[in-house]
Design a protein around this motif. Structure first.
Motif, short mmCIF file in Angstrom:
data_model
loop_
_atom_site.label_atom_id
_atom_site.label_comp_id
_atom_site.label_asym_id
_atom_site.label_seq_id
_atom_site.Cartn_x
_atom_site.Cartn_y
_atom_site.Cartn_z
N GLU A 1 0.86 -1.18 0.00
CA GLU A 1 0.00 0.00 0.00
C GLU A 1 0.90 1.23 0.00
O GLU A 1 1.62 1.49 0.97
N LEU A 2 0.89 1.98 -1.09
CA LEU A 2 1.79 3.11 -1.24
C LEU A 2 1.38 4.25 -0.31
O LEU A 2 0.19 4.56 -0.18
N PRO A 3 2.36 4.89 0.33
CA PRO A 3 2.05 6.12 1.07
C PRO A 3 1.43 7.13 0.12
O PRO A 3 1.74 7.16 -1.08
N ARG A 4 0.57 7.98 0.65
CA ARG A 4 -0.16 8.93 -0.18
C ARG A 4 0.77 9.80 -1.03
O ARG A 4 0.55 9.99 -2.22
N GLY A 5 1.85 10.31 -0.40
CA GLY A 5 2.77 11.17 -1.15
C GLY A 5 3.44 10.45 -2.30
O GLY A 5 3.59 10.99 -3.40
N VAL A 6 3.87 9.21 -2.06
CA VAL A 6 4.51 8.42 -3.11
C VAL A 6 3.52 8.12 -4.23
O VAL A 6 3.84 8.20 -5.42
N LYS B 1 1.35 17.65 5.23
CA LYS B 1 2.46 18.50 4.81
C LYS B 1 3.65 17.67 4.37
O LYS B 1 4.38 18.03 3.44
N ASP B 2 3.90 16.53 5.04
CA ASP B 2 5.03 15.68 4.65
C ASP B 2 4.89 15.22 3.20
O ASP B 2 5.89 15.13 2.47
N ASP B 3 3.67 14.92 2.79
CA ASP B 3 3.43 14.53 1.40
C ASP B 3 3.73 15.70 0.47
O ASP B 3 4.30 15.52 -0.62
N LEU B 4 3.34 16.89 0.90
CA LEU B 4 3.59 18.08 0.08
C LEU B 4 5.09 18.31 -0.09
O LEU B 4 5.57 18.58 -1.19
#
Length: 309
Positions: free
Chosen positions: A8-13, A75-78
């Motif tokens: 399951e890919l992290p949202r940002g990736v 924010k980390d995804d951004l």
């Protein structure tokens, strides 16, 4: 080994690879992940990474922060997407620069330019290799440069880390000096001369003989590029290694360096010994500080005595 389809890919990736689900609802006016990232990069370029927040980006775009969360949920995804945008991918010209060494040197120069254009990227904490398309493209370009050699994949990746690590370190130093120039209103030559004068006033031959000798040689006034020199010498070593008979090379690669004495860190006597060492080092620093002050006072007294004659 886990199959990629099971992860399951992290949202940002997932956003970086363009496989994240699109929001079901959103502002009626134009909004997209790309536009959000573009606005965030513009803020970081102008004010630094610390100035980037969901509220600041939303304000720049004329939306509410909640509207951004439909597209970028954290924010980390951004920041991950900003890094992906700012570092870009290696150019075709760099990928085709010549032999393995020329291509690696071109990759170094191009990556360094990305850092200098977007120095805030260097402030992003390292938490692993970003699993994003552009990050993969840089690694692939480095491995491609070495594809015709007989190095193992572990060795090729290690050489690539030599190149990217040098670019990261050079970018950190050069961006830092550029910031000092902007904020202090000083040119590079003035900063260099001030540093040289500071070291000359603090570093004595008695306490730091080798460093003092380097200062006297004008090392801090030298205009040569130490990062390019270090990379070239590193690649000299790689070339020499490639030229050796594979059968004569070492059987295994060095292991990761870890913190020494970890197995006795909880020993009371060991902690007391460490504390004693720290106190002794502090006492030595204080003594050297006194020594420098006494030496300055002695020079002033001697100068006054000469003036009174």
């Amino acid at each position: 080994m886990t199959d990629a389809t099971d992860i399951e890919l992290p949202r940002g990736v997932a956003l970086a690879w363009g496989v994240a689900a699109n929001p079901q609802r959103g502002p009626k006016r134009e909004m997209s992940v790309e536009r959000i990232v573009e606005a965030a990069v513009e803020i970081a370029d102008a004010e630094g990474l610390a100035a980037v927040s969901m509220a600041a980006v939303a304000s720049k775009l004329g939306f509410t922060p909640m509207s951004l969360y439909r597209y970028v949920s954290a924010k980390d995804d951004l920041v991950l997407l900003m890094q992906e945008e700012a570092t870009g991918a290696p150019s075709d010209a760099t990928r085709e620069a010549g032999g393995w060494r020329e291509r690696l040197e071109a990759l170094y120069r191009e990556q360094l330019q990305h850092y200098l254009r977007h120095p805030w990227v260097l402030d992003i904490p390292i938490s692993g290799v970003p699993a994003t398309p552009n990050s993969a493209a840089w690694m692939d370009a480095g491995l491609s440069a070495l594809a015709e050699t007989d190095l193992t994949y572990d060795e090729r990746l290690a050489v690539m880390l030599l190149v990217t690590g040098t670019a990261h370190w050079a970018g950190s130093i050069l961006a830092g000096y550029a910031r000092v120039e902007r904020e202090g209103g000083l040119d590079g030559e003035t900063i260099t001369r001030n540093e040289d004068a500071l070291f000359r006033s603090l570093i004595t031959a008695d306490a730091y003989p080798h460093l003092r000798a380097a200062i006297e040689s004008g090392v801090f006034l030298d205009e040569s590029d130490p990062f390019s020199f270090a990379l070239e010498r590193g690649l000299d070593g790689v070339a020499a290694y490639i030229a050796t008979d594979p059968a004569s090379r070492r059987g295994s690669s060095p292991t990761w360096v870890t913190l020494d004495d970890g197995d006795i860190a909880d020993d009371k006597k060991f902690r007391e010994a460490q504390k004693a060492v720290r106190e002794a080092e502090k006492a030595l620093r204080d003594a050297r500080k006194i020594e420098r002050q006494v030496a300055r006072d002695a020079r002033e007294r001697r100068a006054r005595a000469r003036g009174e004659r």
